[in-house]
Design a protein around this motif. Structure first.
Motif, short mmCIF file in Angstrom:
data_model
loop_
_atom_site.label_atom_id
_atom_site.label_comp_id
_atom_site.label_asym_id
_atom_site.label_seq_id
_atom_site.Cartn_x
_atom_site.Cartn_y
_atom_site.Cartn_z
N ASP A 602 41.30 -32.37 2.11
CA ASP A 602 40.62 -31.36 1.30
C ASP A 602 40.11 -31.96 0.00
O ASP A 602 39.06 -31.57 -0.52
CB ASP A 602 41.57 -30.20 1.01
N VAL A 603 40.89 -32.92 -0.57
CA VAL A 603 40.42 -33.62 -1.78
C VAL A 603 39.12 -34.36 -1.48
O VAL A 603 38.17 -34.35 -2.26
CB VAL A 603 41.50 -34.58 -2.28
N SER A 631 37.05 -42.74 -1.85
CA SER A 631 37.15 -43.73 -0.78
C SER A 631 38.59 -43.99 -0.37
O SER A 631 38.86 -44.43 0.75
CB SER A 631 36.47 -45.03 -1.22
N GLN A 632 39.55 -43.74 -1.28
CA GLN A 632 40.94 -44.02 -0.94
C GLN A 632 41.48 -43.06 0.13
O GLN A 632 42.52 -43.31 0.72
CB GLN A 632 41.80 -43.93 -2.20
N PHE A 633 40.76 -41.96 0.37
CA PHE A 633 41.23 -41.00 1.35
C PHE A 633 40.44 -41.09 2.66
O PHE A 633 40.59 -40.24 3.54
CB PHE A 633 41.09 -39.57 0.80
N ARG A 637 37.83 -46.61 9.90
CA ARG A 637 37.90 -46.60 11.36
C ARG A 637 37.79 -45.20 11.95
O ARG A 637 37.38 -45.02 13.09
CB ARG A 637 39.23 -47.24 11.81
N SER A 638 38.18 -44.18 11.19
CA SER A 638 38.18 -42.81 11.73
C SER A 638 37.28 -41.85 10.97
O SER A 638 37.00 -40.76 11.45
CB SER A 638 39.62 -42.25 11.74
N ASP A 639 36.83 -42.22 9.80
CA ASP A 639 36.03 -41.30 8.99
C ASP A 639 34.67 -41.94 8.72
O ASP A 639 34.37 -42.38 7.60
CB ASP A 639 36.76 -40.99 7.69
N GLU A 640 33.86 -42.05 9.76
CA GLU A 640 32.56 -42.68 9.61
C GLU A 640 31.59 -41.82 8.82
O GLU A 640 30.66 -42.35 8.19
CB GLU A 640 31.97 -42.99 10.99
N SER A 672 43.66 -52.10 3.73
CA SER A 672 44.82 -51.35 3.24
C SER A 672 45.38 -50.45 4.32
O SER A 672 46.60 -50.39 4.53
CB SER A 672 44.42 -50.53 2.01
N TYR A 673 44.48 -49.75 5.03
CA TYR A 673 44.96 -48.86 6.08
C TYR A 673 45.57 -49.65 7.23
O TYR A 673 46.56 -49.22 7.84
CB TYR A 673 43.81 -47.98 6.60
#
Length: 808
Positions: A602-603, A631-633, A637-640, A672-673
């Motif tokens: 949501d952020v 970008s930290q959230f 790989r999953s949020d293109e 990081s992920y």
């Protein structure tokens, strides 16, 4: 009578004969005997049959076999052969005991029918019907009707048989009617068909509907008008017209054809005219009109042929000179009649011109008649009334009558189209003929009609006023619009409310179209005060549009040299008393939402909306800072979608450095992920290590903006923004800006720009929060950035820097 020896019993027959002597009444023995001698000559078998039937006269089996063999013998013989008479006698002997057997009767009747013995066959049919029970009569009547339908059968005999049959089975009346038609008995056929149509209980075994039978009757009556009498043909066909509406054109044509065949041509014309003025479909009208025109053409052609023949006969008589005394007397009488009837043009035999004129008149009326059909389909069709008026172009009297009928007929609530256009066109017709008085009368009646919409009524008032303007009656036009826009009195409103049916006249004073026209007319013809009064009335009624308000302002506008003080006062008013916070307040709301502890997804969503807002305002650096924070959230790989949006943003608004920085952050977040997932797999139970790993792997861009584990967006201004270590250090898109060569000189840096303070209330709490944030920030990197951007005000807007300078 001597019997041939070959007919005596043979040696082989002795066995059967001895058994028959012992038991002469055994059907089984006799049948075995006949089967054994089936190859014997028929004469020998004939003797055996006769002996068996003498012993067993009531045996159906023996009689049927015997008669069958006798029928086979005479099959190829002529009907005049003596064997037929022997056969008939055998049938008669059989019927003495077999009179209850329908099969024996049928065999006998078929034989008599083939022999053409009409009287004997008819009597035998009657005997069969009398002998057999009624349940068996169907089999006899089938043959009987086939018998009387043969060629050469007397008509009276056939009629009597059919009439008797209808008493037995009335449902086959259609067969009888068909027989009557084939026999050319038109009178009885019409009577029987009429009785069938009058019978409400009748059911057609042939599947014919009442409609089909009615059309058959009409065709029968019209085609044989002279042969059928005693029936009211006119009433019958008119009844069909009222009852069967899908074949009205054909029925009217049949009725006219009936009178034509009887020689009543004028009556036929009346029928055609009546039919064309009553049909309601174009198909029926086309059928009727084509029949009418063909009738008139045939009458003209027939008349011309007769005139040619009469001329030739007179020439022959004159040339031969063979007129007798009687002919002379007839000629004198005819001359006397012509002298007496002279002057009566209808008595003229040579009326070809009259017939041609009648035919031409009929063809000229076709468009009018077709239009009448469409109006009968829907008398409230406005477009068809306009077309009808155009048909009478050049005939003002006819046009006036048409308009009068139109406005009287059309119901505005049911109208197809715009009914007010009929009144307007009616009034313009008088106007075009310079009859303004009657045009005003038409308009005055038109405004009293209750239309479906207020716009229709307003259009009539506007057209009336325009007519007055065209004829230079400007005061009259203004007075009309004052009348139209006047609000109804309280008494009128109370009376209408009590009636319960509010007409459109009660809402006319709020018609924007009418007021717009009124205002334009007042501006052109009235005074400033009267025009202002109209505008003020518009504002009081709350129907003014933005364009009307702009027009009013333009009307009241001050001179150009007096505009500047007005704007200055307006700006001061906004600075002192503005209550709308605008964009700064919106930013504060987004910040509160991001810092409120929402889930990461949501952020990220709020950040994207925040960035879209800043981008729409032209705050490119602020939008970029929001993307860095969000970008930290977003796992690449999953949020293109997030990274694609940031990519498009940098393509449109960034440069090479900002794009490279975006790619670097993407790689850092992806690593990081990946490391986080590996550590989580290795130490599922170690919660403290996981927390440490999360702090370790957080993006470097977040370190400078994080305070007490709280999330805050690293906001930037539209100008130069200082960034902490690891974050982007960029200005606005420098690649898209081409500075002139003189921009490097020192003189340009000394140009002073006059600035005017903007009230701090415009920025709201965002300015205060920014000030507090700047006071809390410490560090060498931040100080360096401030020094670089000009003394610590790099992340402030131009307005705030000016304020600080003034305070300092």
């Amino acid at each position: 009578m001597s019997i041939s020896r070959e007919l005596y019993p043979s040696q082989d027959d002795l066995l059967y004969e001895e058994e028959l002597l012992r038991n002469p009444f055994s059907l089984k023995l006799w049948w075995r005997y006949l089967i054994a001698r089936r190859e014997a000559p028929f004469k020998k078998r004939f003797i055996i049959y006769e002996r068996a039937l003498k012993a067993l006269p009531g045996s159906y089996k023996l009689w049927h076999a015997y008669l069958t063999e006798r029928l086979e013998i005479v099959r190829n013989l002529p009907v005049t052969h003596s064997q037929y008479e022997t056969l008939n006698n055998t049938f008669e002997r059989a019927l003495v005991t077999m009179h209850k057997m329908p099969r024996i009767w049928i065999m006998y009747l078929q034989t008599l029918t083939n022999q053409k013995l009409i009287t004997r066959a008819r009597r035998t049919f009657d005997r069969a019907l009398c002998a057999l029970p009624v349940t068996q009569h169907d089999r006899i009547w089938e043959l009987y009707l086939r018998f009387v339908s043969q060629e050469g059968m007397p008509i009276e005999t056939s009629l009597r048989v059919y009439r008797r049959y209808l008493k037995y089975d009335p449902s086959h009346i259609e067969d009888f009617i068909e027989f009557l038609v084939n026999s050319r008995l038109w009178q009885e056929a019409a009577e029987r068909l009429a009785s069938v149509l009058n019978d409400d209980q009748f059911y057609s075994i042939k599947g014919k509907t009442k409609h089909t039978l009615w059309l058959e009757l009409c065709d029968l009556l019209t085609r044989h008008a002279k042969e059928v009498s005693g029936l009211n043909v006119d009433a019958i066909i008119r009844g069909g017209i009222r009852k069967f509406t899908d074949e009205v054109g054909r029925l009217w044509t049949s009725l006219a054809d009936y009178y034509i065949r009887r020689g009543l041509f004028e009556k036929a014309r009346d029928i055609f005219e009546e039919g064309m003025t009553t049909v309601v479909t174009v198909r029926d009208f086309s059928v009727l009109f084509d029949a009418y025109s063909q009738f008139e053409e045939s009458m003209v052609a027939h008349k011309m042929e007769n005139l040619d023949l009469s001329d030739e006969e007179e020439d022959v008589l004159e040339e031969s000179g063979s007129l007798q005394d009687e002919d002379v007397r007839l000629e004198v009488n005819s001359k006397f009649e012509k002298k007496i009837l002279s002057g009566f043009w209808l008595h003229d035999d040579n009326d070809v011109d009259l017939m041609l004129a009648r035919l031409e008149y009929l063809m000229d009326r076709r468009p009018e008649l077709a239009n009448s059909v469409l109006l009968r389909q829907n008398p409230h069709n406005v477009e068809q009334w306009h077309r009808r008026v155009k048909l009478f172009e050049g005939n003002p009297t006819k046009q006036i009558l048409t308009y009068t009928e139109a406005v009287r007929t059309v119901d505005p609530m049911k109208a197809l189209g715009k009914p007010h256009t009929l009144w307007v066109a009616f009034a313009k017709l008088y106007e075009n003929h310079n009859d303004i008085v009657n045009a005003r009368v038409i308009f005055d009646k038109a405004v009293q009609v209750n239309y479906k919409t207020v716009d229709n009524l307003a259009s009539i008032w506007c057209e009336w006023a325009e007519m007055e303007i065209r004829h230079k009656n400007f005061k009259g036009a203004l007075e009309l619009l004052r009348r139209a826009t006047a609000e109804p009195s309280v008494e009128v409103k109370r009376r209408v409310a009590a009636d319960g049916n509010e007409p459109v006249q009660m809402k006319l004073h709020k018609s924007l179209r009418l007021w717009t026209f009124y205002v334009d007319l007042e501006e052109g013809l009235g005074t400033l005060e009267s025009t202002r009064a109209v505008y003020e009335r518009l504002l009081d009624l709350r129907i003014a549009t933005p364009q009307i308000i702009i027009n009013y302002a333009l009307l009241l506008e001050a001179p150009a040299d007096s505009v500047k003080p007005l704007y200055l006062q307006y700006a001061k008013l906004e600075e002192d008393y503005a209550e709308i916070f605008g964009v700064p307040k919106t930013r504060e709301i987004y910040e509160q939402a991001i810092e409120s502890g929402l889930p990461d997804k949501d952020v990220k969503t709020m950040c994207l909306k925040y960035a879209e807002l800043e981008k729409s305002l032209g705050e490119i650096d602020r939008a970029r800072g929001i993307y860095v924070f969000a970008s930290q959230f977003a796992d690449p790989r999953s949020d293109e979608d997030f990274w694609n949006e940031w990519h498009e943003f940098e393509v449109q608004h960034g440069n090479e450095d900002t794009f490279r920085e975006m790619l670097r952050i993407k790689r850092s977040v992806s690593a990081s992920y990946s490391q986080l997932a590996f550590s989580f797999t290795m130490s599922l139970g170690n919660h403290d290590e996981m927390a440490a790993l999360e702090r370790q792997l957080a993006p470097v861009a977040n370190n400078a903006t994080a305070k007490d584990s709280g999330r805050k967006v690293g906001f930037v201004s539209a100008g130069v923004q200082s960034q902490p270590d690891g974050a982007m250090k960029v200005n606005t898109n420098q690649e898209d800006i081409e500075l002139p060569e003189e921009s490097d000189s020192e003189d340009d840096e000394k140009v002073e720009i006059t600035q005017k303070d903007v009230p701090s209330a415009v920025f709201g709490g965002l300015a205060r929060k920014r000030e507090e944030t700047e006071e809390d920030k410490v560090g060498d990197d931040t100080t360096a950035a401030k020094d670089k951007d000009g003394g610590g005000a790099g992340n402030l807007g131009a307005l705030e820097r000016i304020k600080r300078q003034k305070r300092g």
